[in-house]
Scaffold this motif. Structure first.
Motif, PDB file in Angstrom:
ATOM      1  N   GLU A 289       0.811  -1.214   0.000  1.00 24.94           N
ATOM      2  CA  GLU A 289       0.000   0.000   0.000  1.00 24.94           C
ATOM      3  C   GLU A 289       0.849   1.272   0.000  1.00 24.94           C
ATOM      4  OE1 GLU A 289      -2.955   0.117   3.044  1.00 24.94           O
ATOM      5  OE2 GLU A 289      -4.035  -1.638   2.295  1.00 24.94           O
TER       6      GLU A 289
ATOM      7  N   VAL B  17      -1.171   4.563  -0.012  1.00 26.91           N
ATOM      8  CA  VAL B  17      -2.254   4.731  -0.983  1.00 26.91           C
ATOM      9  C   VAL B  17      -3.117   3.487  -0.912  1.00 26.91           C
ATOM     10  CG1 VAL B  17      -2.858   5.140  -3.395  1.00 26.91           C
ATOM     11  CG2 VAL B  17      -0.753   6.130  -2.452  1.00 26.91           C
TER      12      VAL B  17
ATOM     13  N   GLY C  36      -7.738   5.744  -1.140  1.00 26.03           N
ATOM     14  CA  GLY C  36      -6.756   6.624  -1.750  1.00 26.03           C
ATOM     15  C   GLY C  36      -5.648   6.988  -0.776  1.00 26.03           C
ATOM     16  N   LEU C  37      -5.048   8.146  -0.980  1.00 26.84           N
ATOM     17  CA  LEU C  37      -3.935   8.586  -0.144  1.00 26.84           C
ATOM     18  C   LEU C  37      -4.424   8.815   1.285  1.00 26.84           C
ATOM     19  CD1 LEU C  37      -0.925   9.453  -0.238  1.00 26.84           C
ATOM     20  CD2 LEU C  37      -1.716  11.772  -0.644  1.00 26.84           C
TER      21      LEU C  37
ATOM     22  N   SER D   5      -0.564  15.091  -3.973  1.00 28.28           N
ATOM     23  CA  SER D   5      -1.975  14.871  -4.296  1.00 28.28           C
ATOM     24  C   SER D   5      -2.559  16.132  -4.923  1.00 28.28           C
ATOM     25  CB  SER D   5      -2.753  14.513  -3.022  1.00 28.28           C
ATOM     26  OG  SER D   5      -4.140  14.431  -3.269  1.00 28.28           O
TER      27      SER D   5
ATOM     28  N   MET E  61       0.921  11.227  -6.690  1.00 29.53           N
ATOM     29  CA  MET E  61       0.444   9.845  -6.616  1.00 29.53           C
ATOM     30  C   MET E  61      -1.063   9.715  -6.723  1.00 29.53           C
ATOM     31  SD  MET E  61       2.955   8.350  -3.654  1.00 29.53           S
ATOM     32  CE  MET E  61       4.736   8.576  -3.764  1.00 29.53           C
ATOM     33  N   GLU E  62      -1.771  10.800  -6.424  1.00 30.84           N
ATOM     34  CA  GLU E  62      -3.225  10.705  -6.392  1.00 30.84           C
ATOM     35  C   GLU E  62      -3.850  11.944  -7.029  1.00 30.84           C
ATOM     36  OE1 GLU E  62      -6.294   9.769  -2.845  1.00 30.84           O
ATOM     37  OE2 GLU E  62      -5.234  11.664  -2.627  1.00 30.84           O
TER      38      GLU E  62
ATOM     39  N   ALA F 134      -3.258   6.566  -8.313  1.00 34.47           N
ATOM     40  CA  ALA F 134      -4.034   5.817  -7.331  1.00 34.47           C
ATOM     41  C   ALA F 134      -5.481   5.682  -7.811  1.00 34.47           C
ATOM     42  CB  ALA F 134      -3.991   6.532  -5.983  1.00 34.47           C
TER      43      ALA F 134
END
Length: 493
Positions: free
Chosen positions: A17, A32, A37-38, A147, A194-195, A222
């Motif tokens: 994760e 994540v 999500g994050l 994010s 990442m998201e 993500a």
């Protein structure tokens, strides 16, 4: 020599994760989660981050210790012992969840399921070198946003009486052009974001939604969940279900009494459309379906029925939140009476007995009593949450302008940049964001307690005040945050 708690053949890995990123000042480990999500960040020092990156599933405990002997001076007579102490410390430190994370960063590979082992990420330790002179673990601002919240459209099919968004109309021709949006998604990927969270307005009203999802999936961001109050047809549900990147959908419905549900969102037929949408989504094979309901005096008596009805359909979780002030559509009549919470708590207690495996509670909570003493006020203030806007994330408006978060007003004086003409990095590193969120001038706070406050720098730069709350309650970012012991009691809107 202290006996190691680990066997030489032990193989540890970074939990599937988590994702690692070299942030130039430290290593970021971001959790994540598939369903949420994050959900948490860890900042690792240079040596700590380098050691963590070595746990890729192929190296044993013995292998990592052997590599880490290179970190110690050549002349050291106890290089192995020192390296083992280092590795043992890193594993021990990260064998339990830390901060806001819900899983340990490092786990034994043998403790993972067969499916989880296929998701273990591979890293090159050479990519996680941070020169010691650059290390700044106390710097909350990341080198690039981890994010992004993307308010893809301001359009919505309903008119909720409690809406907390600034729904300034944005015509299709004034939307950030899709080709430009796609360029920014690629930039975000290169920068280490990442998201990408999608919101609005209603994302299902966004004309380029599927192109957006295609790109998110291509770039391995993500998984995303979509919040909506739109009707979801069988065809729409089937199309969404085809995306690997799509983790679920959240419907907003405040009552399962049709007349009340329709009245709250000022849209006749809303209740029946939503019930049919939920059935269509389940029929398409989408199992992650949850709802969010706002508790007001109109919906309060129907909350137990709503919970039972939605759980009967298979919806989980059923998220409840009490009404609170927003900056755009606020009405005092939507506040619940303090005496109503005793009844609500009793009814939720009954639901907990019926659904023992559910986490049943309401967000926001009842109106709190104001602190009576200076000490109580100070204690509450010191335990406040820290704002991560401009430090970990930013929000992108439908027209390409950038704001701190989704509830910010969309007006020139609160914009941090314009992605029609600037890159994400230019906005992130720009003077406008820095002066608005991280290093504001005291002069901006003339006439407030902030102007002469001895804690000004700590509050504004280290903690990060909730600028959204200042805008909601005082009409401007340049005011104390509600709850500050030194803030004026009167509003200046």
């Amino acid at each position: 020599m202290i006996k190691s708690a680990y066997e030489p053949s032990d193989v540890h890995v970074v939990h599937p994760e988590f994702r690692l990123r070299n942030d130039r000042k430290y290593i970021v480990a971001a959790q994540v989660r598939e369903e949420e999500g994050l959900s948490g960040l860890l900042r690792l020092g240079p040596v700590e981050g380098a050691v963590v990156s070595m746990f890729d599933g192929s190296r044993t405990y013995h292998d990592v210790v052997d590599i880490c002997t290179a970190f110690l001076p050549d002349a050291s007579s106890q290089r192995w012992e020192g390296a083992e102490a280092l590795v043992r410390h890193v594993i021990s430190h990260h064998s339990e969840p830390r901060g806001q994370t819900t899983k340990p960063l490092l786990v034994r590979k043998s403790d993972l399921t067969a499916e989880e082992r296929t998701c273990v990420r591979q890293y090159r330790p050479a990519d996680f070198i941070v020169p010691f002179g650059n290390c700044r673990l106390d710097d909350p601002k990341l080198a690039f946003p981890i994010s992004l919240l993307w308010l893809v459209t301001n359009t919505c099919q309903v008119k909720c009486q409690y809406c907390y968004m600034d729904r300034s109309p944005v015509a299709k021709e004034d939307l950030l052009p899709w080709e430009r949006a796609k360029e920014l998604l690629y930039e975000a990927h290169r920068g280490g974001t990442m998201e990408i969270r999608i919101s609005g307005g209603d994302p299902l009203c966004y004309p380029y939604l599927f192109e957006f999802l295609d790109t998110l999936q291509e770039l391995d961001f993500a998984p995303v969940s979509i919040p909506t109050k739109s009707y979801v047809s069988r065809e729409m549900a089937s199309r969404l279900a085809q995306y690997r990147i799509f983790r679920g959908i959240q419907f907003s419905i405040d009552s399962t009494v049709p007349e009340i549900a329709d009245f709250i969102v000022q849209s006749p037929g809303f209740y029946h459309r939503t019930m049919e949408s939920i059935q269509n989504v389940f029929a398409a094979g989408i199992t992650n379906v949850n709802t969010k309901s706002v508790i007001t005096p109109y919906t309060l008596p129907t909350i137990p029925k709503l919970y039972r009805d939605l759980r009967g359909l298979g919806v989980k979780p059923v998220i409840l939140a009490t009404y609170c002030r927003s900056g755009y559509w606020h009405e005092d009549k939507l506040y619940n009476h303090p005496n109503d919470y005793q009844w609500l708590d009793a009814e939720l207690g009954k639901l907990k007995e019926e659904f023992p495996d559910d986490e049943i509670y309401y967000q926001n909570g009842p109106p709190g009593l104001k602190p009576q003493t200076e000490e109580e006020c100070r204690t509450r203030w010191q335990s406040r949450s820290r704002c991560t806007a401009g430090r970990e994330h930013i929000a992108i408006c439908a027209n390409g302008k950038v704001v701190a978060c989704e509830q910010m007003p969309e007006r020139e004086k609160d914009y941090l940049g314009d992605l029609r003409f600037q890159s994400i990095r230019e906005v992130w590193e720009g003077e406008a964001l820095d002066k608005y969120l991280l290093h504001p001038s005291r002069d901006q706070f003339a006439g407030t307690a902030c102007l002469t406050c001895e804690e000004f720098d700590e509050c504004q730069t280290t903690y990060g005040p909730c600028v959204r709350e200042s805008c909601i309650h005082f009409g401007t970012r340049w005011a104390p945050v509600p709850g500050c012991p030194k803030a004026r009691a009167t509003r200046t809107m």
